[in-house]
Design a protein around this motif. Structure first.
Motif, PDB file in Angstrom:
ATOM      1  N   SER A  99      -2.355   3.968  -0.259  1.00 51.98           N
ATOM      2  CA  SER A  99      -1.548   3.010   0.502  1.00 51.98           C
ATOM      3  C   SER A  99      -2.119   2.818   1.908  1.00 51.98           C
ATOM      4  CB  SER A  99      -0.083   3.444   0.561  1.00 51.98           C
ATOM      5  OG  SER A  99       0.114   4.495   1.477  1.00 51.98           O
ATOM      6  N   VAL A 100      -2.631   3.892   2.511  1.00 52.50           N
ATOM      7  CA  VAL A 100      -3.252   3.795   3.832  1.00 52.50           C
ATOM      8  C   VAL A 100      -4.499   2.913   3.760  1.00 52.50           C
ATOM      9  CG1 VAL A 100      -4.541   5.127   5.573  1.00 52.50           C
ATOM     10  CG2 VAL A 100      -2.322   5.942   4.769  1.00 52.50           C
ATOM     11  N   LEU A 101      -5.312   3.121   2.744  1.00 53.76           N
ATOM     12  CA  LEU A 101      -6.524   2.310   2.584  1.00 53.76           C
ATOM     13  C   LEU A 101      -6.166   0.831   2.432  1.00 53.76           C
ATOM     14  CD1 LEU A 101      -8.637   4.597   0.229  1.00 53.76           C
ATOM     15  CD2 LEU A 101      -8.908   4.277   2.703  1.00 53.76           C
ATOM     16  N   ALA A 102      -5.151   0.552   1.618  1.00 52.97           N
ATOM     17  CA  ALA A 102      -4.737  -0.842   1.421  1.00 52.97           C
ATOM     18  C   ALA A 102      -4.194  -1.434   2.724  1.00 52.97           C
ATOM     19  CB  ALA A 102      -3.684  -0.923   0.318  1.00 52.97           C
ATOM     20  N   ALA A 103      -3.379  -0.670   3.444  1.00 51.21           N
ATOM     21  CA  ALA A 103      -2.793  -1.165   4.693  1.00 51.21           C
ATOM     22  C   ALA A 103      -3.856  -1.426   5.759  1.00 51.21           C
ATOM     23  CB  ALA A 103      -1.762  -0.165   5.219  1.00 51.21           C
ATOM     24  N   ARG A 104      -4.935  -0.676   5.715  1.00 45.19           N
ATOM     25  CA  ARG A 104      -6.017  -0.845   6.689  1.00 45.19           C
ATOM     26  C   ARG A 104      -7.097  -1.806   6.188  1.00 45.19           C
ATOM     27  NH1 ARG A 104      -6.806   3.948  10.459  1.00 45.19           N
ATOM     28  NH2 ARG A 104      -4.854   5.088  10.348  1.00 45.19           N
ATOM     29  N   GLY A 105      -6.866  -2.385   5.009  1.00 43.34           N
ATOM     30  CA  GLY A 105      -7.847  -3.314   4.461  1.00 43.34           C
ATOM     31  C   GLY A 105      -9.130  -2.626   4.005  1.00 43.34           C
TER      32      GLY A 105
ATOM     33  N   LEU B 127      10.601  14.817  -7.321  1.00 46.70           N
ATOM     34  CA  LEU B 127      10.778  14.778  -5.867  1.00 46.70           C
ATOM     35  C   LEU B 127       9.541  14.208  -5.173  1.00 46.70           C
ATOM     36  CD1 LEU B 127      12.765  18.065  -5.157  1.00 46.70           C
ATOM     37  CD2 LEU B 127      13.567  15.714  -4.908  1.00 46.70           C
ATOM     38  N   ALA B 128       8.363  14.452  -5.714  1.00 44.57           N
ATOM     39  CA  ALA B 128       7.148  13.838  -5.153  1.00 44.57           C
ATOM     40  C   ALA B 128       7.223  12.322  -5.326  1.00 44.57           C
ATOM     41  CB  ALA B 128       5.896  14.396  -5.830  1.00 44.57           C
ATOM     42  N   ILE B 129       7.644  11.889  -6.489  1.00 42.51           N
ATOM     43  CA  ILE B 129       7.804  10.452  -6.747  1.00 42.51           C
ATOM     44  C   ILE B 129       8.827   9.862  -5.777  1.00 42.51           C
ATOM     45  CG2 ILE B 129       8.689   8.774  -8.417  1.00 42.51           C
ATOM     46  CD1 ILE B 129       7.350  10.492 -10.610  1.00 42.51           C
ATOM     47  N   ASP B 130       9.896  10.610  -5.543  1.00 44.63           N
ATOM     48  CA  ASP B 130      10.974  10.126  -4.688  1.00 44.63           C
ATOM     49  C   ASP B 130      10.543  10.003  -3.221  1.00 44.63           C
ATOM     50  OD1 ASP B 130      13.681   9.236  -4.627  1.00 44.63           O
ATOM     51  OD2 ASP B 130      14.252  11.134  -3.676  1.00 44.63           O
ATOM     52  N   VAL B 131       9.819  10.998  -2.690  1.00 43.87           N
ATOM     53  CA  VAL B 131       9.413  10.896  -1.280  1.00 43.87           C
ATOM     54  C   VAL B 131       8.393   9.773  -1.093  1.00 43.87           C
ATOM     55  CG1 VAL B 131       9.969  13.282  -0.663  1.00 43.87           C
ATOM     56  CG2 VAL B 131       7.653  12.725  -1.366  1.00 43.87           C
TER      57      VAL B 131
ATOM     58  N   GLY C 223       7.764   3.186  -0.080  1.00 44.27           N
ATOM     59  CA  GLY C 223       7.380   1.998  -0.835  1.00 44.27           C
ATOM     60  C   GLY C 223       6.175   2.211  -1.735  1.00 44.27           C
ATOM     61  N   ILE C 224       5.901   3.459  -2.099  1.00 41.27           N
ATOM     62  CA  ILE C 224       4.734   3.796  -2.932  1.00 41.27           C
ATOM     63  C   ILE C 224       5.222   4.221  -4.310  1.00 41.27           C
ATOM     64  CG2 ILE C 224       2.739   5.322  -3.158  1.00 41.27           C
ATOM     65  CD1 ILE C 224       2.917   5.656  -0.031  1.00 41.27           C
ATOM     66  N   ASP C 225       4.683   3.603  -5.334  1.00 45.94           N
ATOM     67  CA  ASP C 225       5.082   3.899  -6.715  1.00 45.94           C
ATOM     68  C   ASP C 225       4.091   4.861  -7.358  1.00 45.94           C
ATOM     69  OD1 ASP C 225       6.063   3.953  -9.300  1.00 45.94           O
ATOM     70  OD2 ASP C 225       5.440   1.898  -9.777  1.00 45.94           O
ATOM     71  N   ALA C 226       4.522   6.105  -7.574  1.00 51.44           N
ATOM     72  CA  ALA C 226       3.688   7.104  -8.244  1.00 51.44           C
ATOM     73  C   ALA C 226       4.169   7.372  -9.663  1.00 51.44           C
ATOM     74  CB  ALA C 226       3.664   8.392  -7.438  1.00 51.44           C
ATOM     75  N   ASN C 227       5.064   6.536 -10.175  1.00 54.93           N
ATOM     76  CA  ASN C 227       5.564   6.729 -11.535  1.00 54.93           C
ATOM     77  C   ASN C 227       4.469   6.754 -12.600  1.00 54.93           C
ATOM     78  OD1 ASN C 227       8.486   7.104 -11.591  1.00 54.93           O
ATOM     79  ND2 ASN C 227       8.533   5.127 -10.552  1.00 54.93           N
TER      80      ASN C 227
END
Length: 184
Positions: free
Chosen positions: A23-29, A53-57, A62-66
């Motif tokens: 998500s950081v890589l995407a946000a920073r382009g 709980l990892a999925i929940d945090v 706004g990150i989907d780890a499902n």
């Protein structure tokens, strides 16, 4: 460049680090910089989903780890990775038992974070790309480690409270942000 996060079961810490880093890589382009982020675990049991709980945090950010399914660490995974970040010293030891040649590219997560922070404070890290700058950090670790505080391991939140997950995730987020503030 392939970054591999390694924890014990590939259910909690490495999952949070993998998905947060993406998500950081995407946000920073930076998602088109030939950076591949993966995770694995040193335990070799059947594939399983990430800890709820990892999925929940992650979801709170706004990150989907499902979709995550655990991956056991193999010598092939450690051979193809360019940078391997583990959360405990024992994981480094387990990895090096499988692949001793990985010694030059495997680091304790918080140790790598400390070196990134130190180098960044001294000015821009040399290199044309994020991968070049990550390689520069990797080359500097052994030289700088004796001058930096000993890096702590990252607590395993598995089967612990939401508060522990929140604390571990905050540590991982801070570390990932420190790394990419230094090299991006």
């Amino acid at each position: 460049m392939q970054i591999l996060y390694v924890c014990t079961g590939n259910q909690c810490r490495s999952v949070m680090a993998e998905y947060y880093t993406r998500s950081v890589l995407a946000a920073r382009g930076l998602n088109n910089e030939d950076l591949d982020v993966r995770s694995a675990g040193t335990l070799h049991y059947p594939p399983h989903p990430a800890d709820p709980l990892a999925i929940d945090v992650l979801k709170a950010d706004g990150i989907d780890a499902n979709p995550h399914i655990s991956t056991p660490l193999t010598p092939d995974l450690s051979r193809t990775a360019n940078l391997i970040l583990c959360f405990e010293r024992e994981q480094i030891s387990d990895l090096l038992d499988q692949n001793p040649l990985a010694a030059r590219k495997v680091f304790l997560f918080n140790d790598f974070v400390n070196v990134c922070s130190h180098l960044h404070a001294d000015g821009p890290i040399p290199g044309d790309t994020v991968g070049d700058r990550l390689n520069e950090v990797m080359a500097s670790v052994s030289m700088l480690r004796p001058f930096l505080p000993e890096a702590p391991e990252t607590e395993d939140p598995h089967r612990k409270s939401r508060e522990v997950f929140d604390r571990v995730y905050a540590e991982i987020k801070k570390g990932v942000n420190t790394i990419f503030d230094a090299v991006a």
